[in-house]
Design a protein around this motif. Structure first.
Motif, PDB file in Angstrom:
ATOM      1  N   ALA C  87       0.979  -1.132   0.199  1.00  0.00           N
ATOM      2  CA  ALA C  87      -0.062  -0.092   0.102  1.00  0.00           C
ATOM      3  C   ALA C  87       0.996   1.279  -0.003  1.00  0.00           C
ATOM      4  O   ALA C  87       0.677   2.348  -0.565  1.00  0.00           O
ATOM      5  CB  ALA C  87      -0.959  -0.010   1.287  1.00  0.00           C
ATOM      6  N   PHE C  88       1.832   1.093   0.632  1.00  0.00           N
ATOM      7  CA  PHE C  88       2.794   2.133   0.714  1.00  0.00           C
ATOM      8  C   PHE C  88       4.303   1.493   0.143  1.00  0.00           C
ATOM      9  O   PHE C  88       4.869   0.731   0.590  1.00  0.00           O
ATOM     10  CB  PHE C  88       3.174   2.505   2.068  1.00  0.00           C
ATOM     11  CG  PHE C  88       2.137   3.096   3.028  1.00  0.00           C
ATOM     12  CD1 PHE C  88       1.748   4.631   2.810  1.00  0.00           C
ATOM     13  CD2 PHE C  88       1.363   2.258   3.967  1.00  0.00           C
ATOM     14  CE1 PHE C  88       0.727   5.040   3.491  1.00  0.00           C
ATOM     15  CE2 PHE C  88       0.399   2.813   4.430  1.00  0.00           C
ATOM     16  CZ  PHE C  88       0.042   4.092   4.363  1.00  0.00           C
ATOM     17  N   PRO C  90       8.104   1.889  -1.552  1.00  0.00           N
ATOM     18  CA  PRO C  90       9.525   2.472  -1.510  1.00  0.00           C
ATOM     19  C   PRO C  90       9.833   2.404  -2.873  1.00  0.00           C
ATOM     20  O   PRO C  90      10.511   1.602  -3.303  1.00  0.00           O
ATOM     21  CB  PRO C  90      10.179   1.683  -0.495  1.00  0.00           C
ATOM     22  CG  PRO C  90       9.679   0.263  -0.736  1.00  0.00           C
ATOM     23  CD  PRO C  90       8.239   0.460  -0.662  1.00  0.00           C
ATOM     24  N   ARG C  91       9.720   3.694  -3.454  1.00  0.00           N
ATOM     25  CA  ARG C  91      10.323   3.925  -5.106  1.00  0.00           C
ATOM     26  C   ARG C  91      11.406   4.467  -4.978  1.00  0.00           C
ATOM     27  O   ARG C  91      11.496   5.547  -4.328  1.00  0.00           O
ATOM     28  CB  ARG C  91       8.855   4.381  -5.848  1.00  0.00           C
ATOM     29  CG  ARG C  91       7.735   3.713  -5.683  1.00  0.00           C
ATOM     30  CD  ARG C  91       7.857   2.124  -6.064  1.00  0.00           C
ATOM     31  NE  ARG C  91       8.450   1.861  -7.520  1.00  0.00           N
ATOM     32  CZ  ARG C  91       7.624   1.777  -8.630  1.00  0.00           C
ATOM     33  NH1 ARG C  91       6.349   1.822  -8.264  1.00  0.00           N
ATOM     34  NH2 ARG C  91       8.130   1.615  -9.744  1.00  0.00           N
ATOM     35  N   PRO C  94      10.845   9.788  -6.470  1.00  0.00           N
ATOM     36  CA  PRO C  94       9.654  10.205  -6.118  1.00  0.00           C
ATOM     37  C   PRO C  94       8.664  10.487  -7.124  1.00  0.00           C
ATOM     38  O   PRO C  94       7.586  10.612  -6.556  1.00  0.00           O
ATOM     39  CB  PRO C  94      10.352  11.530  -5.329  1.00  0.00           C
ATOM     40  CG  PRO C  94      11.304  11.893  -6.239  1.00  0.00           C
ATOM     41  CD  PRO C  94      11.988  10.669  -6.661  1.00  0.00           C
ATOM     42  N   ASP C  95       9.086  10.349  -8.410  1.00  0.00           N
ATOM     43  CA  ASP C  95       7.745  10.365  -9.413  1.00  0.00           C
ATOM     44  C   ASP C  95       7.355   9.129  -9.921  1.00  0.00           C
ATOM     45  O   ASP C  95       6.355   9.300 -10.717  1.00  0.00           O
ATOM     46  CB  ASP C  95       8.657  11.236 -10.532  1.00  0.00           C
ATOM     47  CG  ASP C  95       9.371  12.577  -9.966  1.00  0.00           C
ATOM     48  OD1 ASP C  95       8.610  13.320  -9.129  1.00  0.00           O
ATOM     49  OD2 ASP C  95      10.326  12.806 -10.519  1.00  0.00           O
ATOM     50  N   PHE C  97       5.060   5.750  -9.195  1.00  0.00           N
ATOM     51  CA  PHE C  97       3.774   5.512  -8.303  1.00  0.00           C
ATOM     52  C   PHE C  97       4.039   5.148  -6.870  1.00  0.00           C
ATOM     53  O   PHE C  97       4.821   4.011  -6.569  1.00  0.00           O
ATOM     54  CB  PHE C  97       3.150   4.429  -8.981  1.00  0.00           C
ATOM     55  CG  PHE C  97       1.852   3.800  -8.309  1.00  0.00           C
ATOM     56  CD1 PHE C  97       0.726   4.510  -7.795  1.00  0.00           C
ATOM     57  CD2 PHE C  97       1.842   2.175  -8.040  1.00  0.00           C
ATOM     58  CE1 PHE C  97      -0.285   3.922  -7.203  1.00  0.00           C
ATOM     59  CE2 PHE C  97       0.909   1.600  -7.354  1.00  0.00           C
ATOM     60  CZ  PHE C  97      -0.224   2.520  -6.885  1.00  0.00           C
ATOM     61  N   GLN C  98       3.493   5.927  -5.924  1.00  0.00           N
ATOM     62  CA  GLN C  98       4.014   5.508  -4.702  1.00  0.00           C
ATOM     63  C   GLN C  98       2.881   4.582  -3.778  1.00  0.00           C
ATOM     64  O   GLN C  98       3.074   4.465  -2.463  1.00  0.00           O
ATOM     65  CB  GLN C  98       3.925   6.814  -3.705  1.00  0.00           C
ATOM     66  CG  GLN C  98       4.793   7.904  -4.362  1.00  0.00           C
ATOM     67  CD  GLN C  98       6.393   7.487  -4.161  1.00  0.00           C
ATOM     68  OE1 GLN C  98       6.694   7.494  -2.794  1.00  0.00           O
ATOM     69  NE2 GLN C  98       7.164   7.649  -4.991  1.00  0.00           N
ATOM     70  N   GLY C  99       2.198   4.205  -4.352  1.00  0.00           N
ATOM     71  CA  GLY C  99       0.996   3.298  -3.612  1.00  0.00           C
ATOM     72  C   GLY C  99      -0.177   3.885  -3.310  1.00  0.00           C
ATOM     73  O   GLY C  99      -0.248   5.144  -3.442  1.00  0.00           O
ATOM     74  N   LEU C 100      -1.316   3.092  -2.984  1.00  0.00           N
ATOM     75  CA  LEU C 100      -2.507   3.804  -2.579  1.00  0.00           C
ATOM     76  C   LEU C 100      -2.613   4.404  -1.097  1.00  0.00           C
ATOM     77  O   LEU C 100      -3.766   4.795  -0.900  1.00  0.00           O
ATOM     78  CB  LEU C 100      -3.759   2.558  -2.790  1.00  0.00           C
ATOM     79  CG  LEU C 100      -3.799   2.404  -4.104  1.00  0.00           C
ATOM     80  CD1 LEU C 100      -5.249   1.289  -4.259  1.00  0.00           C
ATOM     81  CD2 LEU C 100      -4.141   3.413  -5.296  1.00  0.00           C
ATOM     82  N   GLY C 101      -1.756   3.986  -0.506  1.00  0.00           N
ATOM     83  CA  GLY C 101      -1.739   4.489   0.891  1.00  0.00           C
ATOM     84  C   GLY C 101      -2.846   3.866   1.892  1.00  0.00           C
ATOM     85  O   GLY C 101      -3.113   2.603   1.616  1.00  0.00           O
ATOM     86  N   MET C 102      -3.380   4.281   2.770  1.00  0.00           N
ATOM     87  CA  MET C 102      -4.504   3.807   3.728  1.00  0.00           C
ATOM     88  C   MET C 102      -5.411   2.774   2.882  1.00  0.00           C
ATOM     89  O   MET C 102      -5.939   1.859   3.410  1.00  0.00           O
ATOM     90  CB  MET C 102      -4.957   4.844   4.565  1.00  0.00           C
ATOM     91  CG  MET C 102      -3.866   5.136   5.776  1.00  0.00           C
ATOM     92  SD  MET C 102      -3.259   3.907   6.590  1.00  0.00           S
ATOM     93  CE  MET C 102      -4.577   3.341   7.695  1.00  0.00           C
ATOM     94  N   SER C 103      -5.910   3.311   1.747  1.00  0.00           N
ATOM     95  CA  SER C 103      -6.978   2.816   1.144  1.00  0.00           C
ATOM     96  C   SER C 103      -6.515   1.416   0.440  1.00  0.00           C
ATOM     97  O   SER C 103      -7.254   0.586   0.526  1.00  0.00           O
ATOM     98  CB  SER C 103      -7.700   3.673   0.199  1.00  0.00           C
ATOM     99  OG  SER C 103      -6.795   3.839  -1.003  1.00  0.00           O
ATOM    100  N   MET C 124       6.764   1.733   6.300  1.00  0.00           N
ATOM    101  CA  MET C 124       8.072   2.612   5.993  1.00  0.00           C
ATOM    102  C   MET C 124       8.544   3.569   7.040  1.00  0.00           C
ATOM    103  O   MET C 124       9.634   4.045   6.641  1.00  0.00           O
ATOM    104  CB  MET C 124       7.666   3.276   4.528  1.00  0.00           C
ATOM    105  CG  MET C 124       7.697   2.227   3.231  1.00  0.00           C
ATOM    106  SD  MET C 124       7.254   3.295   2.047  1.00  0.00           S
ATOM    107  CE  MET C 124       8.500   4.388   1.732  1.00  0.00           C
TER     108      MET C 124
END
Lengths: 295, 295, 295, 295
Positions: C87-88, C90-91, C94-95, C97-103, C124
């Motif tokens: 979901a998070f 580590p790429r 920074p440009d 796709f960083q993941g959907l986060g909490m959703s 992370m």
């Protein structure tokens, strides 16, 4: 080479090799304590390990008489003191250009005489040592042959200077022990050349191990140079790397220069143009002098 | 950090980051084409990337007020322009000395004011950024945290200069992309520091990737320094390595100096004694000048 | 995190950590001699280090509810016992796709309940630990954060199982010492995951260090798995690598499977299609059984 | 070897080499597309690349008739199908035991006949090829000579099977191109052996690149084995590594076994005792069978 070693197990060493009494167990012949002030190794009349920071230059491979003559004229005029060039080329694939062979040696010898600069060139097998010995000013042992012990032993039997390149997968200690094989035969005219090691990055061709070269100089009495053309492979970065080598107290450098770099048959991308080589010499000279060396 | 990114997938970038229009796709904010003449990054009144070859020095860790004060006095008198020292130490084992924490910061701040030299120290987690920001002159991101993206983002929100060390297992491109994380938040005061990479040899502590540092300087506009103490770990080789960095056109160096090197609590073997540091400065100064830099 | 460590120098250890009396100095909490028969670490009801060779599978990143649900349904039906997914993310840049986060976490939790399989996902930063703890079945510490000591300490304060991936530039000993940071806080539910190290070749994505994983299992009591998707990156070679891990006595594997592999937003080239995953399970099952494990 | 290559530049290839029409440009003779079903290479009557997972065993060096005979008797009784042993040993230092030379070959030949198992032994220079050819069942090219092109060419002129070990600093592609040198001479009886590569860790002797060996098998038609004794160097881990090789679909293994392992003159620490070898065979057999191979 093909002999019975049974009798040798009990008494390992002949008395006439280069090993000093009381020398370091790890590097008994090339260790610094054997000659605390360091060795001077001469190719022709050019001394490595003395006052001068020596520049070796030339194309990767000898491609034709005309091109090599032009390269030799250019680099010697711009300050190169020794010529380089390959007649027998160790190529990863058997289908790549393998070099001109003996006729390449003749071309180098002619250019060397014409411009008054000695030359160094690679020898790839023990049986070539005898035939090349009367022609070359110095042998080069390439990185891939650093632990070709039969070759090292054959060169150890000559008194021709040899530039021993570090294998890209070898530790510095293994490099010095390879030098021990040559020295054990009685040939102590050994010049060490760091040309980059394998590591994980792909920004530079290999990883120039400058500190490894410094370690080799600290722990052995042999002169040490670097070959940033193979180590880095990016012409724009070479002048800085050569200056770094001079500042670090190393004894010289070998760089690839090609009169028509973009059309070189071998390693075209990494050769300097004559103009780039001239700029390199101008940048390096004040650094070498600040480090206490002539150039 | 803890948020819902769903809305961000379609439009990746905020408008206020450091990215230039038309910038290189690989390094849109720190790429050389963004600022062809290079950036100057200032820690206190000391400028990196300008005329000076800057020396950062000090002990690995802050151990006591008395020792740090003595170290700061010595190195600033001998020409160090920025102090280093760790209050929070990232140690491989949890049972090793972890640093003095906040009281270490106070000690460094006092010495910094006393001797008129700014200081840089490591920050290890995002939540420490805010508390340390008013105290430190510059953050250091250590090698192990080079891809701790939450930390990079937190620092990117400040306007405090940051020295970003290269991870020993990271390519140069990954290092520059880590700098992109900081720059994306709007903080462009980034100083890059090469501290040695992992490779197979054991003669030196790590492998100093001088050409990698040169590549970083060529491809980005950020100033670049080297840390030969961690990269090499052999005091006798440091002066040569620092001189090499100056000759190669890099912007400075960070070295470990300890008033009583053999008794340092951390990395004791690699710290320079004050006498060794003085000799280093004497050897490096003429090289830096020959390379066109003050020191 | 932000505290004064002065008082800690003299007495390094709290009494409540996982260290056994008389334990090995190098790995006092995770060393094999602490628990000679090995630990069992359970994620949900799935035990690592016991009879079963456990397969963890799923896509690299959670991209949408529909895709993740489909992936979870497929892999659980085919024998995966634990779900993976980020979901998070580590790429490197920074440009990206960083993941959907909490959703993304919510999506995974729903799929996990729907198909009755627990899930592991990456955390992370230390501040995320508390918020994620009630949701996840196990934390993953990614390779880039293996020595993010603040993160390790935060996880050490929980009692949630954690999969600790080896950093690609870290030795096996450093990996085990990173596990010590977690164990020192009292959390001994640690699963080790080897995911490839950096070396010089470019034929595979990283170099799978199978012997390193075996060494970790021999020298520590923790269960050890491999992640050949990241290590090798070539779908055709994964089944053989997984079989090798089972034969070598390791405790499981984590592989990337994507319902529409060629369109994955992250690491698209290395994900298995459902058909490839099914073939992998068929090839691995008899090997695991021959090695004395259920699957 | 010593010839004029001028005429060869324009037309690179002789018509009689092993290259197939339309073959892959990268590996024109050993590429998988040349023989999609793979090659079978036979040493004596033992076939590599067919149904059997073949075990090669024996001591590192031939030390005496009595010891070698005992080793040969033991390992052949326990299931080894080919003997190994060095008569000419490539040692890092010239002062280490160099092997028994020709008398070592005789000892191996006698044991081979006595116990009905063929043997493989290292050849170190081109001039030895002719003398050893009538005696040995297969040549070994050691890791240090993988790019000794003169040696590869000399072996290419014979029709004796050859085991080509991967150099520890060479990529898999370079390894396959070294095989091209042999195949170009017309000798296609080439067995590839992965023996560990250099990387940064020190827990194992080298890093066993199992995935690299699998890549070699996928991309070439040659049989591939592993040598975990040199790669790992820890007897307790060998059985697991051999089982892993069988599970991964490789064609066999070479291990060091010494009747009195602790007193071996060469690589003493890494040799298996006869008891350890017996346990290894018992552990590996069911895995090999589960992978569809006899043993």
């Amino acid at each position: 080479m093909l002999h019975d070693n049974t009798a040798k197990i009990a008494h390992a060493e002949a008395p006439s090799d280069c090993r000093a009494p009381g020398a370091d167990a790890q590097f008994p012949r090339v260790g610094r304590e054997v000659r605390p002030d360091g060795s001077v190794v001469s190719i022709g009349d050019v001394a490595f390990g003395a006052d001068e920071f020596v520049v070796i230059a030339g194309p990767c491979a000898v491609e034709s008489h005309a091109l090599y003559d032009e390269a030799a004229r250019l680099v010697s005029r711009l300050g190169a003191r020794v010529l380089r060039g390959g007649a027998f080329k160790p190529r990863t694939s058997p289908d790549s250009f393998q070099g001109l062979g003996m006729s390449g040696l003749t071309i180098m010898q002619q250019a060397s005489r014409e411009y008054g600069v000695p030359f160094v060139t690679e020898v790839m097998s023990p049986e070539m040592v005898g035939e090349m010995e009367p022609i070359v000013d110095a042998f080069q042992v390439g990185a891939r042959n650093m632990q070709n012990f039969a070759l090292l032993e054959a060169i150890g039997q000559t008194r021709t200077p040899v530039m021993l390149k570090r294998n890209f997968g070898a530790t510095v200690s293994e490099w010095l022990k390879a030098a021990e094989y040559i020295a054990k035969g009685g040939n102590d005219q050994i010049l060490l050349c760091e040309r980059g090691i394998r590591s994980f990055g792909d920004e530079t061709r290999f990883t120039l191990d400058l500190a490894g070269a410094m370690w080799a100089k600290q722990r052995s009495h042999l002169p040490v140079i670097i070959d940033p053309s193979h180590a880095i492979g990016i012409p724009d970065l070479l002048a800085g790397a050569v200056a770094a080598g001079a500042a670090a107290g190393l004894d010289g450098v070998m760089v690839e220069v090609h009169p028509d770099a973009s059309r070189a048959l071998c390693d075209a991308d990494q050769a300097l143009t004559p103009t780039q080589f001239e700029e390199l010499m101008e940048r390096v000279a004040p650094i070498a002098r600040a480090a206490g060396r002539s150039i």
